[in-house]
Design an enzyme around this catalytic site. Structure first.
Site, PDB file in Angstrom:
ATOM      1  N   ASP A 100       0.792  -1.241   0.000  1.00  0.00           N
ATOM      2  CA  ASP A 100       0.000   0.000   0.000  1.00  0.00           C
ATOM      3  C   ASP A 100       0.823   1.290   0.000  1.00  0.00           C
ATOM      4  O   ASP A 100       0.251   2.389  -0.098  1.00  0.00           O
ATOM      5  CB  ASP A 100      -0.975   0.001   1.186  1.00  0.00           C
ATOM      6  CG  ASP A 100      -0.281  -0.166   2.544  1.00  0.00           C
ATOM      7  OD1 ASP A 100       0.870   0.286   2.705  1.00  0.00           O
ATOM      8  OD2 ASP A 100      -0.907  -0.749   3.452  1.00  0.00           O
ATOM      9  N   HIS A 115       6.527  -7.698  -1.269  1.00  0.00           N
ATOM     10  CA  HIS A 115       5.460  -8.252  -2.119  1.00  0.00           C
ATOM     11  C   HIS A 115       5.017  -7.289  -3.212  1.00  0.00           C
ATOM     12  O   HIS A 115       3.924  -7.417  -3.749  1.00  0.00           O
ATOM     13  CB  HIS A 115       4.261  -8.668  -1.257  1.00  0.00           C
ATOM     14  CG  HIS A 115       4.562  -9.825  -0.350  1.00  0.00           C
ATOM     15  ND1 HIS A 115       3.721 -10.246   0.654  1.00  0.00           N
ATOM     16  CD2 HIS A 115       5.633 -10.658  -0.310  1.00  0.00           C
ATOM     17  CE1 HIS A 115       4.261 -11.281   1.276  1.00  0.00           C
ATOM     18  NE2 HIS A 115       5.431 -11.541   0.724  1.00  0.00           N
ATOM     19  N   CYS A 123       3.690  -5.612 -17.795  1.00  0.00           N
ATOM     20  CA  CYS A 123       3.077  -6.383 -18.872  1.00  0.00           C
ATOM     21  C   CYS A 123       3.293  -7.869 -18.613  1.00  0.00           C
ATOM     22  O   CYS A 123       4.322  -8.272 -18.067  1.00  0.00           O
ATOM     23  CB  CYS A 123       3.691  -5.980 -20.218  1.00  0.00           C
ATOM     24  SG  CYS A 123       2.921  -6.865 -21.606  1.00  0.00           S
ATOM     25  N   CYS A 143      -1.418  -3.360 -22.353  1.00  0.00           N
ATOM     26  CA  CYS A 143      -0.114  -2.736 -22.611  1.00  0.00           C
ATOM     27  C   CYS A 143      -0.113  -2.196 -24.048  1.00  0.00           C
ATOM     28  O   CYS A 143      -0.916  -2.638 -24.887  1.00  0.00           O
ATOM     29  CB  CYS A 143       0.950  -3.817 -22.439  1.00  0.00           C
ATOM     30  SG  CYS A 143       2.633  -3.278 -22.707  1.00  0.00           S
ATOM     31  N   CYS A 145       1.804  -3.008 -26.216  1.00  0.00           N
ATOM     32  CA  CYS A 145       2.120  -4.158 -27.091  1.00  0.00           C
ATOM     33  C   CYS A 145       0.875  -5.002 -27.370  1.00  0.00           C
ATOM     34  O   CYS A 145       0.930  -5.957 -28.150  1.00  0.00           O
ATOM     35  CB  CYS A 145       3.235  -5.018 -26.488  1.00  0.00           C
ATOM     36  SG  CYS A 145       2.702  -6.064 -25.116  1.00  0.00           S
ATOM     37  N   GLY A 182       1.806  -6.392  13.019  1.00  0.00           N
ATOM     38  CA  GLY A 182       0.662  -6.515  12.123  1.00  0.00           C
ATOM     39  C   GLY A 182       0.782  -7.591  11.072  1.00  0.00           C
ATOM     40  O   GLY A 182       0.209  -7.457  10.000  1.00  0.00           O
ATOM     41  N   SER A 184       0.508 -11.935  10.455  1.00  0.00           N
ATOM     42  CA  SER A 184       0.173 -13.248  11.010  1.00  0.00           C
ATOM     43  C   SER A 184       1.356 -14.203  10.922  1.00  0.00           C
ATOM     44  O   SER A 184       1.317 -15.284  11.493  1.00  0.00           O
ATOM     45  CB  SER A 184      -1.034 -13.827  10.267  1.00  0.00           C
ATOM     46  OG  SER A 184      -0.740 -13.909   8.879  1.00  0.00           O
ATOM     47  N   ASN A 208       0.785  -7.257  18.034  1.00  0.00           N
ATOM     48  CA  ASN A 208      -0.368  -7.847  17.358  1.00  0.00           C
ATOM     49  C   ASN A 208      -1.469  -8.049  18.406  1.00  0.00           C
ATOM     50  O   ASN A 208      -1.176  -8.548  19.490  1.00  0.00           O
ATOM     51  CB  ASN A 208       0.042  -9.205  16.739  1.00  0.00           C
ATOM     52  CG  ASN A 208      -0.934  -9.697  15.686  1.00  0.00           C
ATOM     53  OD1 ASN A 208      -2.133  -9.693  15.905  1.00  0.00           O
ATOM     54  ND2 ASN A 208      -0.402 -10.132  14.552  1.00  0.00           N
ATOM     55  N   PRO A 209      -2.697  -7.678  18.112  1.00  0.00           N
ATOM     56  CA  PRO A 209      -3.762  -7.915  19.094  1.00  0.00           C
ATOM     57  C   PRO A 209      -3.975  -9.405  19.367  1.00  0.00           C
ATOM     58  O   PRO A 209      -4.472  -9.780  20.427  1.00  0.00           O
ATOM     59  CB  PRO A 209      -5.017  -7.320  18.440  1.00  0.00           C
ATOM     60  CG  PRO A 209      -4.552  -6.535  17.269  1.00  0.00           C
ATOM     61  CD  PRO A 209      -3.189  -7.021  16.901  1.00  0.00           C
TER      62      PRO A 209
HETATM   63  P1  NAD Z   1      -2.559 -11.083   7.478  1.00  0.00           P
HETATM   64  O1  NAD Z   1      -3.835 -10.516   7.010  1.00  0.00           O
HETATM   65  O2  NAD Z   1      -2.285 -12.514   7.278  1.00  0.00           O
HETATM   66  O3  NAD Z   1      -2.448 -10.818   9.043  1.00  0.00           O
HETATM   67  C1  NAD Z   1      -2.761  -9.592   9.624  1.00  0.00           C
HETATM   68  C2  NAD Z   1      -2.311  -9.629  11.055  1.00  0.00           C
HETATM   69  O4  NAD Z   1      -2.455  -8.333  11.588  1.00  0.00           O
HETATM   70  C3  NAD Z   1      -3.150 -10.575  11.931  1.00  0.00           C
HETATM   71  O5  NAD Z   1      -2.267 -11.367  12.694  1.00  0.00           O
HETATM   72  C4  NAD Z   1      -3.956  -9.620  12.806  1.00  0.00           C
HETATM   73  O6  NAD Z   1      -4.184 -10.159  14.092  1.00  0.00           O
HETATM   74  C5  NAD Z   1      -3.037  -8.421  12.875  1.00  0.00           C
HETATM   75  N1  NAD Z   1      -3.704  -7.139  13.100  1.00  0.00           N
HETATM   76  C6  NAD Z   1      -4.963  -6.776  12.770  1.00  0.00           C
HETATM   77  N2  NAD Z   1      -5.183  -5.495  13.108  1.00  0.00           N
HETATM   78  C7  NAD Z   1      -4.028  -5.029  13.652  1.00  0.00           C
HETATM   79  C8  NAD Z   1      -3.600  -3.782  14.180  1.00  0.00           C
HETATM   80  N3  NAD Z   1      -4.436  -2.728  14.185  1.00  0.00           N
HETATM   81  N4  NAD Z   1      -2.337  -3.653  14.648  1.00  0.00           N
HETATM   82  C9  NAD Z   1      -1.489  -4.704  14.616  1.00  0.00           C
HETATM   83  N5  NAD Z   1      -1.824  -5.930  14.145  1.00  0.00           N
HETATM   84  C10 NAD Z   1      -3.078  -6.081  13.657  1.00  0.00           C
HETATM   85  O7  NAD Z   1      -1.413 -10.166   6.841  1.00  0.00           O
HETATM   86  P2  NAD Z   1       0.088 -10.484   6.464  1.00  0.00           P
HETATM   87  O8  NAD Z   1       0.736 -11.234   7.556  1.00  0.00           O
HETATM   88  O9  NAD Z   1       0.643  -9.191   6.015  1.00  0.00           O
HETATM   89  O10 NAD Z   1       0.091 -11.487   5.211  1.00  0.00           O
HETATM   90  C11 NAD Z   1      -0.837 -11.567   4.200  1.00  0.00           C
HETATM   91  C12 NAD Z   1      -0.557 -10.901   2.870  1.00  0.00           C
HETATM   92  O11 NAD Z   1      -1.476  -9.874   2.857  1.00  0.00           O
HETATM   93  C13 NAD Z   1       0.732 -10.215   2.578  1.00  0.00           C
HETATM   94  O12 NAD Z   1       1.303 -10.817   1.473  1.00  0.00           O
HETATM   95  C14 NAD Z   1       0.347  -8.772   2.153  1.00  0.00           C
HETATM   96  O13 NAD Z   1       0.948  -8.438   0.928  1.00  0.00           O
HETATM   97  C15 NAD Z   1      -1.120  -8.877   1.928  1.00  0.00           C
HETATM   98  N6  NAD Z   1      -1.971  -7.723   2.263  1.00  0.00           N
HETATM   99  C16 NAD Z   1      -1.495  -6.454   2.241  1.00  0.00           C
HETATM  100  C17 NAD Z   1      -2.325  -5.403   2.577  1.00  0.00           C
HETATM  101  C18 NAD Z   1      -1.760  -3.997   2.533  1.00  0.00           C
HETATM  102  O14 NAD Z   1      -0.897  -3.701   1.714  1.00  0.00           O
HETATM  103  N7  NAD Z   1      -2.231  -3.113   3.399  1.00  0.00           N
HETATM  104  C19 NAD Z   1      -3.641  -5.643   2.946  1.00  0.00           C
HETATM  105  C20 NAD Z   1      -4.107  -6.960   2.951  1.00  0.00           C
HETATM  106  C21 NAD Z   1      -3.254  -7.991   2.601  1.00  0.00           C
END
Ligand code: NAD
Length: 239
Positions: A100, A115, A123, A143, A145, A182, A184, A208-209
């Site tokens: 993001d 990621h 493309c 694209c 092309c 943040g 998992s 992490n919550p």
């Molecule tokens: P995930 O969704 O698997 O896990 C999110 C984690 O964040 C969970 O463990 C949850 O308990 C925790 N969480 C939720 N709210 C929170 C907060 N306010 N503060 C702290 N922790 C909090 O995400 P991940 O581990 O990043 O892996 C999944 C994939 O998701 C990644 O490849 C990523 O690219 C992609 N993703 C990215 C975005 C983004 O760019 N914002 C959004 C969704 C998914």
């Protein structure tokens, strides 16, 4: 909250953050897992994979168009900003799984987007790569092309760019403190970064919550959100 490790934190020369979707949850961007995660409303495995894209590029692009709109209107929260502020006190490197761009928007100077990025496109056939901040009206976008463009993100089942991953390992392997916020920690290979940090005897702090599958390996687990816990972490450096 951080009393037990505050001395180590203050003395640290290099702090590496490993961040995931949860750090942007308080900016209004849904996570994949966890409470209210995207997994709950969408079958992400049917959308964030190369097979899904090959089967139905229009559907995947519709989903990315929605996500792009959400990301473009989002602002960094106190968690992203705290990481940026920490640069005043220590060397800071952010290894993020997020696509993001909110760490950069908050002003972090060294961010590795493991990621990829939702603003980047490439493309599917030629070498074209670009960036765009607007919604695509005709999807799938094409694209020059004539072939289909795709988001320049790493989908499930795809490998990370090797040079980027090697750089991430070097940072993980040379930090004093790794803060994992943040995520998992179920997505590979990013979930192996704490292991590289431990090889350098770094302390591991999880924010992490909820518990994660690596909670038992942490030196400290903070059951709080990143927008609350990260500013508290930075306040240790101001004491
Ligand atoms: P995930 O969704 O698997 O896990 C999110 C984690 O964040 C969970 O463990 C949850 O308990 C925790 N969480 C939720 N709210 C929170 C907060 N306010 N503060 C702290 N922790 C909090 O995400 P991940 O581990 O990043 O892996 C999944 C994939 O998701 C990644 O490849 C990523 O690219 C992609 N993703 C990215 C975005 C983004 O760019 N914002 C959004 C969704 C998914």
């Amino acid at each position: 909250m951080f009393e037990s490790i505050s001395k180590r934190l203050r003395e640290s020369r290099k702090i590496v953050f490993v961040t995931g979707a949860g750090i942007s949850q308080e900016s209004g961007i849904p996570t994949f897992r966890g409470k209210d995660g995207l997994w709950r409303s969408n079958d992400v495995m049917k959308l964030a994979t190369i097979d899904a894209f090959n089967d139905n590029p229009k559907l995947v692009w519709e989903w990315y168009n929605e996500r792009r709109k959400n990301v473009f209107s989002a602002e960094p929260n106190l968690g992203h900003k705290a990481i940026t502020e920490l640069e005043k006190y220590s060397k800071v490197v952010v290894l993020t799984q997020n696509i993001d761009g909110l760490h950069q928007k908050a002003g972090s100077s060294q961010v590795l987007e493991l990621h990829g990025s939702i603003v980047k496109i490439k493309c599917t056939v030629c070498n074209y790569k670009g960036e765009t901040f607007t919604e695509f009206l005709d999807i799938p976008p094409l694209c020059a092309c004539g072939n289909i463009l795709r988001p320049e993100v790493v989908w499930f089942g795809e490998g990370l760019p090797q040079d980027l991953w090697q750089e991430a390992i070097v940072h993980a392997n040379s930090c004093d403190v790794m803060v994992i916020a943040g995520t998992s920690l179920v997505v590979s290979p990013a979930n192996t970064l704490p292991i590289y940090a431990k090889q350098n005897n770094a302390i591991l702090v999880e924010i992490n919550p909820d518990e994660t599958i690596m909670t038992s390996n942490m030196d400290l687990s903070i059951r709080s959100t990143s927008a609350i816990a990260l500013p508290e972490l930075v306040s240790i450096f101001k004491q």
